[in-house]
Motif scaffolding. Sequence first.
Motif, PDB file in Angstrom:
ATOM      1  N   THR A 311       0.961  -1.156   0.182  1.00  7.40           N
ATOM      2  CA  THR A 311      -0.021  -0.159   0.177  1.00  7.40           C
ATOM      3  C   THR A 311       0.984   1.041   0.068  1.00  7.40           C
ATOM      4  OG1 THR A 311      -0.203   0.091   2.656  1.00  7.40           O
ATOM      5  CG2 THR A 311      -1.559  -1.304   1.343  1.00  7.40           C
ATOM      6  N   ASN A 312       0.134   2.548  -0.100  1.00  6.15           N
ATOM      7  CA  ASN A 312       1.038   3.674  -0.301  1.00  6.15           C
ATOM      8  C   ASN A 312       1.702   3.899   1.402  1.00  6.15           C
ATOM      9  OD1 ASN A 312      -1.982   3.794   0.206  1.00  6.15           O
ATOM     10  ND2 ASN A 312      -1.256   5.889   1.158  1.00  6.15           N
ATOM     11  N   ARG A 313       1.066   3.389   2.313  1.00  4.84           N
ATOM     12  CA  ARG A 313       1.937   3.583   3.598  1.00  4.84           C
ATOM     13  C   ARG A 313       2.990   2.508   3.588  1.00  4.84           C
ATOM     14  NH1 ARG A 313       0.928   7.992   6.694  1.00  4.84           N
ATOM     15  NH2 ARG A 313      -1.021   8.950   5.850  1.00  4.84           N
ATOM     16  N   ASP A 314       2.965   1.385   3.012  1.00  3.19           N
ATOM     17  CA  ASP A 314       4.085   0.545   3.065  1.00  3.19           C
ATOM     18  C   ASP A 314       5.377   1.271   2.596  1.00  3.19           C
ATOM     19  OD1 ASP A 314       1.807  -2.242   2.451  1.00  3.19           O
ATOM     20  OD2 ASP A 314       2.514  -1.507   4.293  1.00  3.19           O
ATOM     21  N   TYR A 315       4.803   1.787   1.221  1.00  2.00           N
ATOM     22  CA  TYR A 315       6.185   2.494   0.469  1.00  2.00           C
ATOM     23  C   TYR A 315       6.744   3.701   1.409  1.00  2.00           C
ATOM     24  CZ  TYR A 315       4.798   0.121  -3.799  1.00  2.00           C
ATOM     25  OH  TYR A 315       4.443  -1.119  -4.553  1.00  2.00           O
ATOM     26  N   LEU A 316       5.912   4.347   2.250  1.00  2.00           N
ATOM     27  CA  LEU A 316       6.215   5.415   3.010  1.00  2.00           C
ATOM     28  C   LEU A 316       7.110   4.977   4.095  1.00  2.00           C
ATOM     29  CD1 LEU A 316       5.822   8.353   3.727  1.00  2.00           C
ATOM     30  CD2 LEU A 316       4.020   7.858   5.184  1.00  2.00           C
ATOM     31  N   ARG A 317       6.619   3.777   4.658  1.00  2.00           N
ATOM     32  CA  ARG A 317       7.562   3.132   5.692  1.00  2.00           C
ATOM     33  C   ARG A 317       8.949   2.462   5.038  1.00  2.00           C
ATOM     34  NH1 ARG A 317       2.487   1.329   7.992  1.00  2.00           N
ATOM     35  NH2 ARG A 317       2.544  -0.419   6.506  1.00  2.00           N
TER      36      ARG A 317
END
Length: 364
Positions: A311-317
């Motif tokens: 998800t977009n939050r996975d990429y941010l992490r």
Amino acid sequence: MNAAQPRFNSKFHPVNFARPVLFSFILCFVFSSPNVFAATLPEYRANIKDAKILIEDFANLDAANFSNSEYLKIERETLARTRAALPASERVEWQSGTIETNNQWLAEKLDRYQREPRVSAKRAAILEEIVERLDALERKVGELENSPAASHSKDEDKRKLEEILQREEYQKPEQASENLLEKIYNRVVKWLAEIFPRANISPSSATNFSSLSFILQLVLYALILGAIGFLVYRFAPFFAGQFRFKERAEKKERVVLGERLTADETARSLFGEAERLAGEGDLRGAIRKGYIAFLCELSERKIIGLSQHKTNRDYLRDVSGKSELYENMSGLTGNYERHWYGSDDARETDWTEFKEEYQKAIGV
């Protein structure tokens, strides 16, 4: 003298027995079958919100303030209430029809959380991911709930709700299949185990003949392994070529945030497509396309790895270790979430702000 007529005691009339039995059966049917009646869309959204709040409150607990038994009790109750609030599957009824939801991902995440040791840092990450997904799902269901009934047909409403519930971030990732070499290796090992069982020779029963037999068995094993090695030596280039061909075929297409990209699409070409969408007035689509172009830019620079199930939050992490990039990417991610997942209408100023943040982020 007439014989006395037998009197029927009304207390033992069959109807008096049938009524409580029938009433008990109805109660059992109603209370033991929670999925008989479909939930409404507002009730479903409320259940999602309840589950999110339960996980949020538990994640913010300070374990140091509780004894081990108290903390475990709170954990068990929280997970049980979360599962009850949002089961893996339930029927949701709306003005346009009924649909079967699929929240199996939540049960799997909770199971994974319970399998992790209590001191593991992965537990906090799992809870954070659950909260993010529930929050996104709650907002999207809220949009459906607040949308005008007259502006959508029955099929359109069902399709939109199914699209939300079947997004890849709510689905279980597919299990990786064995490649050709792994299949051949496993079959050869199984075949050898069936034909040549492991020798079991005890010292008390060993004789000269059995020792010779054991040596011959070792020689036979050596010959078989040598033959297999020769075959691998001769045919390994062929199989390796097939394996590389499969890898190249897999690289031809990528799936980023649910969008399938061809092999020749680059970050530059994707951002050009975003500019075209913005010029046509599709600012929401332009922001999504621009965000995907940004992820491809980071992938081309070997900063992150693209995955179908991220998800977009996975990429941010993935960039949390690079403070400046993380700060810039947080702004881009927030802009993308507000206009793609949220209900905010994208305006020209939003697209201009996105482009400025994009240029600033890729310049880091």
